[in-house]
Scaffold this motif. Structure first.
Motif, short mmCIF file in Angstrom:
data_model
loop_
_atom_site.label_atom_id
_atom_site.label_comp_id
_atom_site.label_asym_id
_atom_site.label_seq_id
_atom_site.Cartn_x
_atom_site.Cartn_y
_atom_site.Cartn_z
N HIS A 53 0.86 -1.20 0.00
CA HIS A 53 0.00 0.00 0.00
C HIS A 53 0.88 1.24 0.00
O HIS A 53 2.12 1.13 0.00
N HIS A 55 1.30 3.81 2.18
CA HIS A 55 1.88 4.43 3.38
C HIS A 55 3.41 4.44 3.31
O HIS A 55 4.04 3.47 2.88
N ASP A 57 5.87 4.11 5.36
CA ASP A 57 6.73 3.10 5.98
C ASP A 57 6.87 1.87 5.08
O ASP A 57 7.74 1.02 5.31
N HIS A 58 6.07 1.80 4.00
CA HIS A 58 6.14 0.68 3.05
C HIS A 58 6.61 1.12 1.66
O HIS A 58 7.10 0.30 0.89
N HIS A 138 -7.20 -2.46 5.53
CA HIS A 138 -6.38 -1.43 6.18
C HIS A 138 -7.11 -0.09 6.07
O HIS A 138 -8.21 -0.02 5.51
N ASP A 159 -0.26 -4.45 6.09
CA ASP A 159 -0.95 -3.82 7.22
C ASP A 159 -2.43 -4.16 7.10
O ASP A 159 -3.03 -3.94 6.05
N HIS A 196 -5.28 -1.81 12.01
CA HIS A 196 -4.18 -2.69 12.42
C HIS A 196 -4.69 -3.84 13.29
O HIS A 196 -5.84 -3.84 13.75
#
Ligand SMILES: [Zn+2]
Ligand SMILES: [Zn+2]
Length: 252
Positions: A53, A55, A57-58, A138, A159, A196
């Motif tokens: 996805h 976000h 952090d990914h 998510h 996630d 989450h």
């Protein structure tokens, strides 16, 4: 097939790196800050990134990856993702402001990045490796991935909060051996709306699972890893869950 965990934290701080898995030498699943641990030569070998996805952090290291090893490459980096993820990266990342539009640069014919759409349930075959996008739930559109070597499969939840369709999809994977599942939050902090998983929500999912798997826990909240993991160990005891670590390697 060899899978190396480059990053498996939900955030940064000290040695923590965010989500990225290296599959053999040429495929990344997500491009969080774990990608920064690769050498330039290793980055140059990466031909495919499958994003779960949008976000950061990914996905945050996709633009840097596209740049860093470009001088060593003669072909675009293929970024596989859901339609919504591609739209988000085009609008907010490769938009000529936050980062150059590498989908048309340095040339339209051979750009640094090319997006390839994936859909839930439609596998992508790369040689003898099969990568299947899995449905998850998510806060924004997302996909888990199942990586199948032909001998065994490694599934990653991305996630997600509790999602019946995810667990049902796992039940349909005949050679499922490994399950890497996110548990970000303590039970007291979790709600379905957070997007989450908590130990309680994982236990609910595992109740639906009709398979024996080796269970690995990822994406623990930074600073609360031990508290979250304690709850998982108590509530999901029968699956002997193991905390995922950076550098961990699987051959299957
Ligand atoms: Zn995340
Ligand atoms: Zn997320």
């Amino acid at each position: 097939m060899q899978l190396t965990v480059l990053g498996c934290s939900a955030g940064i701080g000290g040695a923590r790196r965010t989500t990225s898995l290296l599959l053999d030498k040429d495929i990344l699943i997500d491009a969080g800050s774990g990608v920064g641990n690769l050498s330039l030569d290793e980055m140059a070998c990466v031909d495919h990134v499958f994003l779960t996805h949008a976000h950061l952090d990914h996905s945050g290291f996709v633009p840097l990856l596209a740049d860093a090893a470009a001088f060593l490459r003669d072909r675009p980096l293929l970024v596989h993702a859901l339609d919504e993820t591609i739209a988000a990266l085009k609008a907010h990342m490769f938009n000529g402001v936050l980062w150059p539009d590498y989908t048309v640069k340095p040339s339209v014919d051979v750009p640094y990045v090319r997006f390839v759409r994936v859909d839930h349930g439609v596998p992508v075959q790369l040689g003898n490796r099969r990568i299947l996008p899995l449905p998850v739930c998510h806060s924004i559109p997302a996909a888990g991935y199942c990586m199948d070597s032909g001998k065994a499969s490694f599934a990653f939840s991305a996630d997600t909060t509790h999602c019946d369709a995810f667990w049902d999809a796992l039940n349909g994977i005949e050679n499922l051996r490994y399950l890497m599942v996110e548990v970000t939050l303590r039970n007291a902090d979790a709600s379905i709306a957070s997007g989450h998983m908590s130990a309680r929500l994982l236990a609910k999912g595992l109740d639906r699972l009709k398979k024996n798997v080796e269970l690995y826990i990822t994406h623990l909240e930074p600073g609360k890893e031990d508290l979250v993991m304690d709850e998982v160990l108590k509530m999901c005891k029968s699956f002997s869950p193991v905390r995922m670590h950076q550098g961990q390697r699987f051959v299957f």
